[in-house]
Design a protein around this motif. Structure first.
Motif, PDB file in Angstrom:
ATOM      1  N   ARG A 185      -0.834 -14.622  -1.254  1.00 23.04           N
ATOM      2  CA  ARG A 185      -2.190 -12.955  -1.085  1.00 23.04           C
ATOM      3  C   ARG A 185      -3.353 -13.836  -2.682  1.00 23.04           C
ATOM      4  O   ARG A 185      -3.473 -14.837  -2.981  1.00 23.04           O
ATOM      5  CB  ARG A 185      -1.528 -12.478  -2.078  1.00 23.04           C
ATOM      6  N   CYS A 202       2.929  -5.977   1.194  1.00 20.97           N
ATOM      7  CA  CYS A 202       2.517  -6.014  -0.338  1.00 20.97           C
ATOM      8  C   CYS A 202       4.198  -5.261  -0.765  1.00 20.97           C
ATOM      9  O   CYS A 202       4.403  -5.020   0.152  1.00 20.97           O
ATOM     10  CB  CYS A 202       1.528  -5.185  -0.721  1.00 20.97           C
ATOM     11  N   CYS A 223       4.695  -1.498   0.714  1.00 19.48           N
ATOM     12  CA  CYS A 223       4.049  -0.618   1.552  1.00 19.48           C
ATOM     13  C   CYS A 223       4.540  -0.768   2.941  1.00 19.48           C
ATOM     14  O   CYS A 223       5.215  -2.105   3.959  1.00 19.48           O
ATOM     15  CB  CYS A 223       2.736  -1.400   1.685  1.00 19.48           C
ATOM     16  N   CYS A 269       0.691  -4.801   6.718  1.00 15.40           N
ATOM     17  CA  CYS A 269      -0.894  -5.511   7.948  1.00 15.40           C
ATOM     18  C   CYS A 269      -0.935  -7.574   7.602  1.00 15.40           C
ATOM     19  O   CYS A 269      -1.214  -8.223   8.469  1.00 15.40           O
ATOM     20  CB  CYS A 269      -2.380  -5.528   6.871  1.00 15.40           C
ATOM     21  N   CYS A 309      -4.721  -0.222  -2.349  1.00 11.53           N
ATOM     22  CA  CYS A 309      -5.483  -0.279  -1.236  1.00 11.53           C
ATOM     23  C   CYS A 309      -6.449   0.404  -0.320  1.00 11.53           C
ATOM     24  O   CYS A 309      -6.000   1.671  -0.417  1.00 11.53           O
ATOM     25  CB  CYS A 309      -3.387  -0.462  -0.658  1.00 11.53           C
ATOM     26  N   PHE A 320      -6.878   0.100   1.865  1.00  6.71           N
ATOM     27  CA  PHE A 320      -6.121   1.174   3.012  1.00  6.71           C
ATOM     28  C   PHE A 320      -5.364   1.966   2.783  1.00  6.71           C
ATOM     29  O   PHE A 320      -5.170   3.005   4.228  1.00  6.71           O
ATOM     30  CB  PHE A 320      -5.461   0.006   4.111  1.00  6.71           C
TER      31      PHE A 320
HETATM   32  S1  SF4 Z   1      -1.944  -2.123   4.129  1.00  7.47           S
HETATM   33 FE1  SF4 Z   1      -2.745  -2.713   1.860  1.00  7.47          FE
HETATM   34  S2  SF4 Z   1      -1.052  -2.557   0.945  1.00  7.47           S
HETATM   35 FE2  SF4 Z   1      -0.387  -2.614   2.747  1.00  7.47          FE
HETATM   36  S3  SF4 Z   1      -0.171  -4.901   3.374  1.00  7.47           S
HETATM   37 FE3  SF4 Z   1      -2.190  -4.367   3.837  1.00  7.47          FE
HETATM   38  S4  SF4 Z   1      -3.707  -4.717   1.925  1.00  7.47           S
HETATM   39 FE4  SF4 Z   1      -0.371  -4.562   1.201  1.00  7.47          FE
END
Ligand code: SF4
Length: 611
Positions: A182, A286, A289, A293, A497, A499
């Motif tokens: 990350r 993460c 979450c 992704c 995030c 997204f």
């Molecule tokens: S959608 Fe955002 S919070 Fe979820 S794994 Fe991907 S980067 Fe991390």
């Protein structure tokens, strides 16, 4: 205060001192947390002419009221300072587990100044902080450093944010790595760590501030998880990672190719589907979450069997932008950047510019040290190594495209950057709301606060009247993009995030339930406006004016192919509309005094308008 520890850690590495100060209620209410709180702390330290890599230059790690709660997609932290790449306000964010651990260690923010005589790392553990010797870590790459510290300190509940060799060498676009691959990649925050002889921060702990209304937070969290799981974009990210956008983006003319001179390219070999079918081993997320992704993929270089996979931005920067269709070399280049802690966007854009300069006859084979041709994936990997090792042409590429243009006596309009930071992998010609966001973004060309393509592809923000429109029409986009920029800037104060599909109404309900202070959606927009103007005032103090709010011609001039054929954003119209909405002065590029006062930024008003 609910939602906050109320504690800020101040570390002076020159004096080797650590002290705690209280986070005031006023700061928490006005600046929320994350990058915006960091901006307020940094504001007082910034002086005209300050060297970003000098000991007095501050670096702030910060979390926010959402971090480490049950709300999904909130495990993010911000790291902020003066960017060595741009000389102005700089910020980067990252996910993983580190944000949970940083919050769990008992601090809302950690401000670091000074320079240690020898390498050190910072150990944060449940309300205690210690500066520790890192001489054995200096020279280790980002993965090795994380492993070594976990071996020494125990891996249970520990997370490490570290620099690799790029940060140690203070390369201008060095990033900070955490939780394996990350990255807080942009703006050169890793170089600031290197300049302070600060190798890493190792954080652990489970301290949690009180929540005003735990029951409501729990209810909204469950609703949010259901919303995220059912969201089409989240499903696509889960299946194909962020690369899922590759083929759709190319249809829209939004995927830059051949150093921003083309937008038609055979992407089928570098799509999310291609990555999943041939290379993906598993997904990762993460902490907390449900989307996951992240991709773990097969490795093609030396070392372990699997590595962290490339995100969309990285895959385009090392792929279409260099006319490269070889996913294996894209994976290798990405992994090298992760290992050494380099921003993949600035790295890829600088390499693509070198390819362009070779084609233009400016750079010779002798200067480059190889026969550099478009589409040569192996050469891309070799150039990343040369950047990291500061070998030959790699030394110049590590300075970024603006410095490259100066070095080779080229027109700066050929350097694909804004304010010195390299353009992300969405094309300004495809979405005019994106073009103005890039030109005015608080940290230079920034896709995270200027993802206006999400609006024009059908993602309105109803509370703020931001509605989808004709994507390649500049009319009215300056105001809409300014509002959207403020909305997205707030995500980095909340540590949410980008997204996340949560609406301003939902975000204000959550913030109210956590803190016990009443927030309405319009309060959040005002907080976002305050944040953008505060960061702007920092950059103004450092010399920024309107001249910096422009796109380079290479990213603006109309192309003669694809879906943007013959169309370019009307930057003058967009900029005037943006300035008018923001209340910025056309002559100086500064926020008007009245606007600063209206937003509660009286100190900035006094500093920018003395007497
Ligand atoms: S959608 Fe955002 S919070 Fe979820 S794994 Fe991907 S980067 Fe991390």
């Amino acid at each position: 205060m609910n939602g906050y520890h109320g504690r800020i850690l101040e570390v002076d590495l020159s004096a080797q001192t650590i002290q705690e100060t209280a986070l005031s209620e006023e700061y928490a209410k006005q600046y929320i947390g994350g990058a915006t709180l960091a901006a307020r702390l940094i504001y007082d330290k910034v002086e005209e002419g300050m060297d970003p890599l000098g000991p007095e230059s501050p670096l702030v790690f910060a979390v926010g009221p959402f971090t480490a709660t049950s709300i999904p997609m909130v495990s993010r932290y911000a790291v902020c300072g003066i960017s060595p790449l741009t000389g102005y306000w700089g910020e980067a964010t990252s996910g993983g587990a580190f944000p949970f651990r940083l919050k769990g260690s008992g601090y809302d923010a950690v401000m670091i100044t000074g320079r240690a005589d020898a390498p050190v790392y910072l150990r944060l553990e449940e309300g205690k902080a210690e500066i520790k010797d890192a001489s054995h870590l200096w020279g280790q790459d980002s993965y090795e450093t994380q492993e070594t510290l976990k071996g020494e300190l125990g891996s249970d509940g520990l997370s490490v944010a570290t620099i690799g060799g790029a940060g140690e060498k203070q390369l201008k676009y060095a990033g900070i790595m955490n939780d394996q691959g990350r990255a807080a990649g942009r703006c050169g925050m890793g170089a600031i760590m290197g300049s302070k002889n600060l190798k890493a921060i190792a954080a652990s702990g489970n301290l949690r501030p009180e929540t005003a209304d735990q029951e409501t937070v729990r209810t909204i969290s469950q609703e949010a998880v259901t919303l995220v799981r059912g969201n089409l974009l989240s499903i696509a990210f889960k299946e194909y990672g962020t690369l899922m956008y590759m083929d759709m983006g190319m249809v829209m003319g939004d995927v830059p190719a051949k150093y921003f001179t083309r937008n038609v390219f055979p992407v089928e070999k570098v799509t999310g589907q291609a990555l999943r079918q041939a290379y993906t081993v598993e997904n990762y997320a993460c902490l907390g979450c449900p989307v996951a992704c992240g991709r773990e993929v097969k490795n093609f270089g030396p070392g372990q069997d699997t590595v962290d996979g490339p995100e969309y931005e990285t895959a385009v920067a090392f792929g279409p932008l260099c006319m490269n269709t070889d996913l294996e070399t894209i994976i290798q280049a990405n992994h090298l950047c992760n290992v050494h802690g380099l921003d993949t966007i600035s790295t890829g854009v600088s390499i693509a510019y070198a390819m362009y300069l070779v084609e233009q006859g400016v750079l010779t084979q002798e200067q480059v040290g190889m026969d550099l041709q478009w589409g040569d994936g192996k050469a891309v990997v070799k150039l990343v190594e040369m950047i990291v090792n500061q070998e030959g042409i790699g030394k110049i590429l590590s300075q970024g495209t603006l410095a490259m243009a100066r070095e080779f006596n080229r027109d700066p309009d050929e350097a694909a950057q804004v304010k010195g930071m390299e353009m992300p992998m969405h094309d300004s010609r495809a979405f005019h709301g994106l073009a103005i966001s890039y030109a005015t973004g608080p940290r230079g060309a920034c896709h995270l606060k200027g993802d206006y393509y999400n609006v024009d592809m059908g993602g309105p923000v109803l509370e703020y009247g931001i509605m989808p429109g004709e994507r390649m029409d500049s009319t009215g986009k300056g105001e809409a993009a300014a509002k959207y920029q403020s909305h997205k800037d707030l995500f980095d104060a909340l540590t949410l995030c980008k997204f996340s599909p949560l609406s301003p109404t939902q975000l204000s309900q959550i913030l109210t339930a956590i803190t016990g202070w009443e927030y309405a959606p319009e309060d959040l927009l005002t907080a976002g406006d305050r944040s953008v103007n505060l960061k702007r005032a920092i950059s103004n103090k450092l010399g920024l004016n309107r001249d910096g709010d422009k796109l380079p011609k290479i990213c603006q001039d109309a192309l003669s192919e694809g879906s943007t054929d013959g169309i370019e954003p009307d930057m003058d119209l967009l900029l005037r509309d943006y300035y008018e909405h923001r209340g910025w002065d056309w002559e100086t590029g500064r926020p008007n005094k009245d606007k600063l006062v209206e937003l509660g930024l009286e100190q900035a008003a006094r500093d920018l308008y003395p007497g």
